[in-house]
Scaffold this motif. Sequence first.
Motif, PDB file in Angstrom:
ATOM      1  N   ARG A 413       0.836  -1.204   0.000  1.00 39.83           N
ATOM      2  CA  ARG A 413       0.000   0.000   0.000  1.00 39.83           C
ATOM      3  C   ARG A 413       0.875   1.261   0.000  1.00 39.83           C
ATOM      4  NH1 ARG A 413      -2.787  -1.239   4.025  1.00 39.83           N
ATOM      5  NH2 ARG A 413      -4.687  -1.983   2.984  1.00 39.83           N
ATOM      6  N   ARG A 519      -6.360  -5.712  -5.398  1.00 38.72           N
ATOM      7  CA  ARG A 519      -7.314  -4.989  -4.551  1.00 38.72           C
ATOM      8  C   ARG A 519      -6.683  -3.721  -3.986  1.00 38.72           C
ATOM      9  NH1 ARG A 519      -9.606 -10.156  -2.429  1.00 38.72           N
ATOM     10  NH2 ARG A 519     -11.700 -10.329  -3.312  1.00 38.72           N
ATOM     11  N   GLU A 523      -7.833   0.053  -4.537  1.00 37.95           N
ATOM     12  CA  GLU A 523      -8.002   0.931  -3.381  1.00 37.95           C
ATOM     13  C   GLU A 523      -7.258   2.247  -3.577  1.00 37.95           C
ATOM     14  OE1 GLU A 523      -5.700   0.783   0.709  1.00 37.95           O
ATOM     15  OE2 GLU A 523      -7.273  -0.757   0.692  1.00 37.95           O
ATOM     16  N   THR A 524      -6.054   2.157  -4.104  1.00 38.70           N
ATOM     17  CA  THR A 524      -5.255   3.370  -4.342  1.00 38.70           C
ATOM     18  C   THR A 524      -5.939   4.278  -5.350  1.00 38.70           C
ATOM     19  OG1 THR A 524      -3.230   2.125  -3.891  1.00 38.70           O
ATOM     20  CG2 THR A 524      -2.984   4.218  -5.039  1.00 38.70           C
ATOM     21  N   ASP A 526      -9.178   4.283  -6.127  1.00 42.11           N
ATOM     22  CA  ASP A 526     -10.442   4.764  -5.564  1.00 42.11           C
ATOM     23  C   ASP A 526     -10.220   5.854  -4.520  1.00 42.11           C
ATOM     24  OD1 ASP A 526     -11.895   3.076  -7.153  1.00 42.11           O
ATOM     25  OD2 ASP A 526     -12.128   1.516  -5.623  1.00 42.11           O
ATOM     26  N   GLU A 527      -9.194   5.702  -3.705  1.00 38.14           N
ATOM     27  CA  GLU A 527      -8.898   6.727  -2.704  1.00 38.14           C
ATOM     28  C   GLU A 527      -8.570   8.057  -3.383  1.00 38.14           C
ATOM     29  OE1 GLU A 527      -5.790   5.384  -0.198  1.00 38.14           O
ATOM     30  OE2 GLU A 527      -7.115   4.232   1.128  1.00 38.14           O
ATOM     31  N   GLN A 589     -16.388  -1.225  -6.715  1.00 40.82           N
ATOM     32  CA  GLN A 589     -15.980  -0.038  -5.979  1.00 40.82           C
ATOM     33  C   GLN A 589     -16.644  -0.041  -4.612  1.00 40.82           C
ATOM     34  OE1 GLN A 589     -16.951   2.775  -9.260  1.00 40.82           O
ATOM     35  NE2 GLN A 589     -15.020   3.706  -8.708  1.00 40.82           N
ATOM     36  N   PRO A 590     -16.002   0.553  -3.608  1.00 45.65           N
ATOM     37  CA  PRO A 590     -16.601   0.602  -2.277  1.00 45.65           C
ATOM     38  C   PRO A 590     -17.863   1.450  -2.281  1.00 45.65           C
ATOM     39  CG  PRO A 590     -14.654   2.004  -2.379  1.00 45.65           C
ATOM     40  CD  PRO A 590     -14.693   1.229  -3.659  1.00 45.65           C
TER      41      PRO A 590
END
Length: 598
Positions: A413, A519, A523-524, A526-527, A589-590
């Motif tokens: 991450r 994943r 996440e990166t 999407d953030e 997506q979250p």
Amino acid sequence: MIAPADHLTPDALERAQRHLVAKAIAEFAHERLISPERRDDGGWRLTVPLGDAEYLFDAVRAELDHWIVDEDSIRRLVRGTATDLDAQQLILELQPQLGLSDELLPLYLEEIASTLAGSMFKIAQGGPTADALADADADFQTVEAAMTEGHPGFVANNGRIGFGVSDHAAFAPEAGRPFRLVWTAARRSSSHLALGAGIDEEQLLSGELSAAERDRFATRLRDLGEDPADFHLLPVHPWQWENRVAITFAPDLARRDLVLIGESEDEYRAQQSVRTMFNTSHPHRHYVKTALAVQNMGFLRGLSPAYMRVTPAINDWVAELAAGDDTLRDAGFRVLRERASIGYTGDVYHRTAEPSAHRKMLAALWRESPVPLVSGSQRLATLASLLHRDGEGRSVVGALVRASGIPAAEWVRSALRAYLRPVVHCLLAHDLAFMPHGENLILILDEHVPTGVFMKDIGEEVALLSARTLPEDVRRIVSPVDDEEKALAIFTDVFDGVLRHLAGILHVDGVLPEIEFWRLVAETVDEHAAEHPHLDSLVDLRADSFAHSCLNRLQLRNTLRMVDLADQSSSLMYAGRLENPIGRARIPQPAARETVGG
């Protein structure tokens, strides 16, 4: 005197052949040039169109159609009889499928031979272990010289056609040997010096040369009856001087438009790009990049005086943009500016009707060193080291994760936030694309964890992918493309060019499953999107698939000139589409965060 070639041995050849055959099968299959078939026992079989051979091997097929071939498992059978592996023979057997013309076939085979020679040299050298390269005390240049793979995607990636055995031992980056630059003086009326903002010629030279050197060079010119004020100082690679300048530019030297004035006091070491040198005597001084007329990976590695003329201005523009962007600054993303450049244009080759490689024989630039820009417990390492395996097959990235003492997911991450996040932001916020492969980035490591990066090679490889009003000296970088092609700056150069290899290493080494890796990539992305809701870019990095742009196909089409640098977009070659490992259909997506009072 005969130069030794003691590294060329049967044992070293067997290891080099096995590695290169494995890579060729993996990358040609990835680019859909060949189609290995499943065997009943779960392994794979490759039959070739020419000859009676077949190749049996085991492999893991990963995301992005990535083949991780088990080198030790490969067997070549000819009518059922096991025979030695031979990368050049494999190319001959696959020639129809590779689309390699009869005219270019010998040149490509020569690049394969040179790649094998380089591999054997590296095998003979040995090299540090992965744990040693991951150690906090590992020297920046030790890591640089330890790299063995070259470009992870190209099969013939170590051509260097033009280097002899002694040249390789003296100037190849993996040799790790210091050498001195050759300094020439170029008549001002026949050359052009470009300087970045805040630096003049006196500051440049006083920072790079001692007073004694400058006096020695000036005395040399005066002894010839020349006025030093009439000349620029131009550094030249010693190979280039010996093999090209002293011969190809003999008339220019005879009429003293060019003058040999001496060697540098400082010693330098070649970087992975071969023609870029790091100052080992004074590491805070600039890198020096010079023209080097060796053929490697589809290009003659010259340096264009025309390109050099606006290089500092382009670097200043990009550096100012990066420094003024809070997201890039917070990510620890910085560019190493190319502060000055020089090119010689007084030769006859600049007076021909059509341009040629001969116009790229005499130019140089000075690029900032990252050494004075880090402090405390920070240390530097090439991004390529994350894809490196030592002689025993152990990965540096695995060693870094272990040494960090943190969970692998946390380490990855952090690496993605240092590397992926800023290049995504540059594209989505500024339509700005780099060439962020392993050799072009330098990691900042703190306690074995990536916390930032330095991007380099700005002048030649940055592109602005939308039409925009720019200063005259910066307009060269404008290369408008549609939104789907813009996305390839991430999909091709980052996902396919770097992250598929990194994910594969972590997966097969048992450090982090690839599904978890991708994943974290999602996440990166999407953030970044969540934190920049007002960006109006239509580039979709969560699309379910993207065009499969292929590098080896470019080299196989024309091993002398892979792409037209003035129109790279139209030079690209595709092989269908690749499923995006972070596509919405694969990794949803979250759920949207609830907002106060919403």
